[in-house]
Design an enzyme around this catalytic site. Structure first.
Site, PDB file in Angstrom:
ATOM      1  N   GLY A  28      57.766  37.122  31.091  1.00 12.58           N
ATOM      2  CA  GLY A  28      57.216  38.253  31.825  1.00 12.58           C
ATOM      3  C   GLY A  28      57.757  39.578  31.324  1.00 12.58           C
ATOM      4  O   GLY A  28      58.824  40.031  31.767  1.00 12.58           O
ATOM      5  N   THR A  46      52.812  47.783  24.834  1.00  6.23           N
ATOM      6  CA  THR A  46      53.978  47.511  24.003  1.00  6.23           C
ATOM      7  C   THR A  46      55.117  48.487  24.269  1.00  6.23           C
ATOM      8  O   THR A  46      56.213  48.320  23.741  1.00  6.23           O
ATOM      9  CB  THR A  46      53.574  47.564  22.512  1.00  6.23           C
ATOM     10  OG1 THR A  46      52.372  46.813  22.333  1.00  6.23           O
ATOM     11  CG2 THR A  46      54.634  46.941  21.625  1.00  6.23           C
ATOM     12  N   GLU A  62      60.616  35.381  17.734  1.00  7.41           N
ATOM     13  CA  GLU A  62      59.204  35.187  18.068  1.00  7.41           C
ATOM     14  C   GLU A  62      58.310  35.588  16.902  1.00  7.41           C
ATOM     15  O   GLU A  62      57.369  34.873  16.540  1.00  7.41           O
ATOM     16  CB  GLU A  62      58.857  36.020  19.303  1.00  7.41           C
ATOM     17  CG  GLU A  62      57.387  36.035  19.664  1.00  7.41           C
ATOM     18  CD  GLU A  62      57.057  37.071  20.731  1.00  7.41           C
ATOM     19  OE1 GLU A  62      56.243  36.765  21.614  1.00  7.41           O
ATOM     20  OE2 GLU A  62      57.612  38.191  20.674  1.00  7.41           O
TER      21      GLU A  62
END
Length: 392
Positions: A128, A136, A250
């Protein structure tokens, strides 16, 4: 299958992981994914198979029930999932979200959550961060967590929180102090682990967002949701720093996924071109078909080197902000170019669901935007690497 050149130079353990993932994915062919796509259903059986085989726990240390391997191993898993025509987006978040607990959680928190995440008893798939008003611009997030006694009371909203309906835990970034109170925009943000099983219906509401891809993404609303103070990771107010390293991981892993996508598109195009007969000969004899495929292959191999470099530097503990961003951007661009080439090679058949090209075409397009857009990566490189003025 088009083999990786010089694959013999790869760590044998990584090669074995690749082969095992390919074998697992063979049990989930295109028909499986097409049916899920048409019904907008989550690939529960696929995720369970990956979990049972231990692939979602490759980054979790052995002492907590994982494999204790590095980012290169995780990247290999996700690359081969995509290269096999499957979709790792259903479960990739667990790999990089888990790192925040591992690096910044205390001993009790690690012992409480990591073994159950490794075994699959707990699913950590929800992250979250993004909000409707900030995109962003993470430092502008408005979700607040106010401490009252032994709990924090959370109010706000998150968007594009994928897999929230299929996760037991959420890693939540919320503001515990205003920028004025904290002294800067980057201070005053804190990270929490939210037990969604307890929170859902008790201050947390999840609303699915239907999109052009079967990505299981949602909006999540918090209305006086209680989070135990013991679920705060690390120090209050240092959450933004904590998630940055996870974001770098990521981007490397998304880069690996899109390399896998690109290789799937290239193989698909080669196979189709070699077998498609027009005017009495295979269309692969035409340079108009050959050259775009060869160009996509060259672009993919170059991007793959950047992904490998970023993963290697990450494992060495280096600052990989630039490398992670470049890896994600170059790999995503390679996959999108390969997708366009593959669709063009197939002609009208590329639009037919049974070929899987249109599904993968839609899926890989996402990574021109998520988890960070190409323009923001270019802005980062211009400012932080090339020393140019901030442009936004």
């Amino acid at each position: 299958m088009i083999l990786n050149r010089h694959a013999d130079e790869e760590d044998p353990q990584i090669t074995q992981i690749r082969q095992s993932v390919i074998a697992l994915c063979a049990n989930f062919p295109g028909e499986y994914w097409r049916e899920l796509d048409s019904k907008r259903e989550y690939p529960t059986a696929f995720v369970k198979a990956l979990t049972d085989a231990g692939y979602l726990a490759v980054l979790i240390p052995e002492e907590y029930g994982g494999s204790g391997l590095g980012l290169n191993a995780a990247a290999a898993v996700l690359e081969e999932i995509q290269r096999s025509g499957c979709n790792g987006a259903a479960c990739h978040a667990q790999m990089y979200i888990m790192g925040t607990i591992l690096r910044h959680g205390n001993a009790a928190q690690k012992a409480k959550w990591l073994p159950k995440i490794a075994s699959g008893e707990l699913r950590l798939q929800a992250f979250g961060v993004s909000e409707p008003s900030n995109g962003t611009d993470t430092l502008s997030l408005k979700t607040r967590a106010v401490k009252k006694g032994d709990h924090y009371i959370v109010n706000g909203q998150k968007i594009w929180t994928s897999r929230a309906e299929h996760s037991d835990l959420m890693l939540l970034l919320a503001r515990t102090a205003t920028p004025e109170e904290a002294g800067s925009r980057s201070a005053g943000l804190s990270v929490f682990v939210v037990d969604m099983r307890e929170a859902l219906g008790n201050g947390m509401t999840i609303k699915p967002i239907r999109t052009m891809v079967n990505h299981s993404t949602t909006q999540v609303f918090f209305d006086d949701m209680k989070v135990p103070a013991e679920n705060l990771l690390g120090e209050e107010g240092r959450g933004f720093r904590y998630i940055l390293t996870g974001m770098n991981a990521e981007r490397v892993l998304i880069g690996a996924e899109t390399i896998g996508d690109a290789r799937w598109f290239i193989q698909k195009a080669v196979d189709y071109a070699n077998n498609r007969q027009v005017f009495g000969r295979p269309i692969s004899m035409n340079q108009g078909i050959q050259f775009p495929i060869a160009k996509a292959y060259a672009q993919t191999e170059a991007a793959s080197l950047m992904v490998q470099k970023a993963a290697r530097l990450y494992e060495q503990g280096k600052d990989i902000g630039a490398e992670a961003n470049m890896a994600k951007m170059l790999a995503a661009e390679a996959s999108w170019a390969a997708a366009d080439m593959c669709l063009q090679t197939h002609g009208g058949y590329g639009f037919a669901e049974e070929y899987d090209v249109e599904r993968k075409f839609r899926e890989t397009r996402l990574y021109q935007i998520a988890p960070i857009s190409t323009n923001l990566i270019l802005s980062y490189l211009a400012e932080h690497v090339l020393g140019m003025p901030r442009s936004y």
